[in-house]
Design a protein around this motif. Structure first.
Motif, PDB file in Angstrom:
ATOM      1  N   PRO A  25       0.832  -1.217   0.000  1.00 58.23           N
ATOM      2  CA  PRO A  25       0.000   0.000   0.000  1.00 58.23           C
ATOM      3  C   PRO A  25       0.865   1.266   0.000  1.00 58.23           C
ATOM      4  N   VAL A  26       0.365   2.300  -0.644  1.00 58.02           N
ATOM      5  CA  VAL A  26       1.087   3.575  -0.700  1.00 58.02           C
ATOM      6  C   VAL A  26       1.065   4.214   0.684  1.00 58.02           C
ATOM      7  N   PRO A  27       2.222   4.585   1.210  1.00 57.44           N
ATOM      8  CA  PRO A  27       2.239   5.227   2.533  1.00 57.44           C
ATOM      9  C   PRO A  27       1.667   6.642   2.461  1.00 57.44           C
ATOM     10  N   TYR A  28       1.142   7.082   3.568  1.00 61.50           N
ATOM     11  CA  TYR A  28       0.548   8.423   3.638  1.00 61.50           C
ATOM     12  C   TYR A  28       1.575   9.490   3.999  1.00 61.50           C
ATOM     13  N   ALA A  29       2.540   9.145   4.830  1.00 65.49           N
ATOM     14  CA  ALA A  29       3.533  10.121   5.282  1.00 65.49           C
ATOM     15  C   ALA A  29       4.435  10.535   4.117  1.00 65.49           C
ATOM     16  N   PRO A  30       4.666  11.833   3.937  1.00 68.37           N
ATOM     17  CA  PRO A  30       5.485  12.312   2.816  1.00 68.37           C
ATOM     18  C   PRO A  30       6.884  11.703   2.764  1.00 68.37           C
ATOM     19  N   ASN A  31       7.538  11.538   3.910  1.00 69.42           N
ATOM     20  CA  ASN A  31       8.898  10.987   3.880  1.00 69.42           C
ATOM     21  C   ASN A  31       8.877   9.512   3.456  1.00 69.42           C
ATOM     22  N   GLU A  33       6.495   8.218   1.496  1.00 69.34           N
ATOM     23  CA  GLU A  33       6.091   8.226   0.097  1.00 69.34           C
ATOM     24  C   GLU A  33       7.296   8.495  -0.807  1.00 69.34           C
ATOM     25  N   ASP A  34       8.198   9.370  -0.380  1.00 71.21           N
ATOM     26  CA  ASP A  34       9.408   9.638  -1.156  1.00 71.21           C
ATOM     27  C   ASP A  34      10.251   8.379  -1.316  1.00 71.21           C
ATOM     28  N   ALA A  35      10.292   7.548  -0.304  1.00 77.02           N
ATOM     29  CA  ALA A  35      11.051   6.299  -0.380  1.00 77.02           C
ATOM     30  C   ALA A  35      10.318   5.248  -1.202  1.00 77.02           C
ATOM     31  N   TYR A  36       9.020   5.381  -1.346  1.00 76.57           N
ATOM     32  CA  TYR A  36       8.172   4.409  -2.049  1.00 76.57           C
ATOM     33  C   TYR A  36       8.229   4.571  -3.573  1.00 76.57           C
ATOM     34  N   VAL A  37       8.225   5.805  -4.026  1.00 75.54           N
ATOM     35  CA  VAL A  37       8.175   6.111  -5.461  1.00 75.54           C
ATOM     36  C   VAL A  37       9.552   5.895  -6.091  1.00 75.54           C
ATOM     37  N   PRO A  38       9.609   5.220  -7.269  1.00 77.22           N
ATOM     38  CA  PRO A  38      10.906   5.044  -7.932  1.00 77.22           C
ATOM     39  C   PRO A  38      11.559   6.394  -8.245  1.00 77.22           C
ATOM     40  N   THR A  39      12.846   6.461  -8.049  1.00 72.95           N
ATOM     41  CA  THR A  39      13.592   7.699  -8.285  1.00 72.95           C
ATOM     42  C   THR A  39      14.227   7.671  -9.671  1.00 72.95           C
ATOM     43  N   PRO A  40      14.634   8.823 -10.171  1.00 71.97           N
ATOM     44  CA  PRO A  40      15.372   8.832 -11.435  1.00 71.97           C
ATOM     45  C   PRO A  40      16.635   7.965 -11.366  1.00 71.97           C
ATOM     46  N   ASP A  41      17.267   7.923 -10.190  1.00 75.56           N
ATOM     47  CA  ASP A  41      18.460   7.085 -10.034  1.00 75.56           C
ATOM     48  C   ASP A  41      18.124   5.608 -10.189  1.00 75.56           C
TER      49      ASP A  41
END
Length: 53
Positions: A25-31, A33-41
């Motif tokens: 499940p997608v986390p609600y907390a912004p920090n 969520e940042d770790a959840y979404v694939p990064t450009p790296d």
């Protein structure tokens, strides 16, 4: 990518890499969520892993 692999499989020189969020499940907390979404790296690393040098 599934359609491309189905129609052009013989022309592929490397496997298709899937870079997605984890199957959780997608986390609600912004920090989190940042770790959840694939990064450009992460996308760049996936591309580099299939490119021959």
């Amino acid at each position: 990518s599934a359609l491309f692999a189905d129609k052009c499989f013989d022309a592929l020189k490397a496997p298709i890499k899937l870079v997605t969020a984890p199957h959780t499940p997608v986390p609600y907390a912004p920090n989190l969520e940042d770790a959840y979404v694939p990064t450009p790296d992460a996308v760049a690393q996936a591309a580099k892993s299939i490119v021959k040098r």
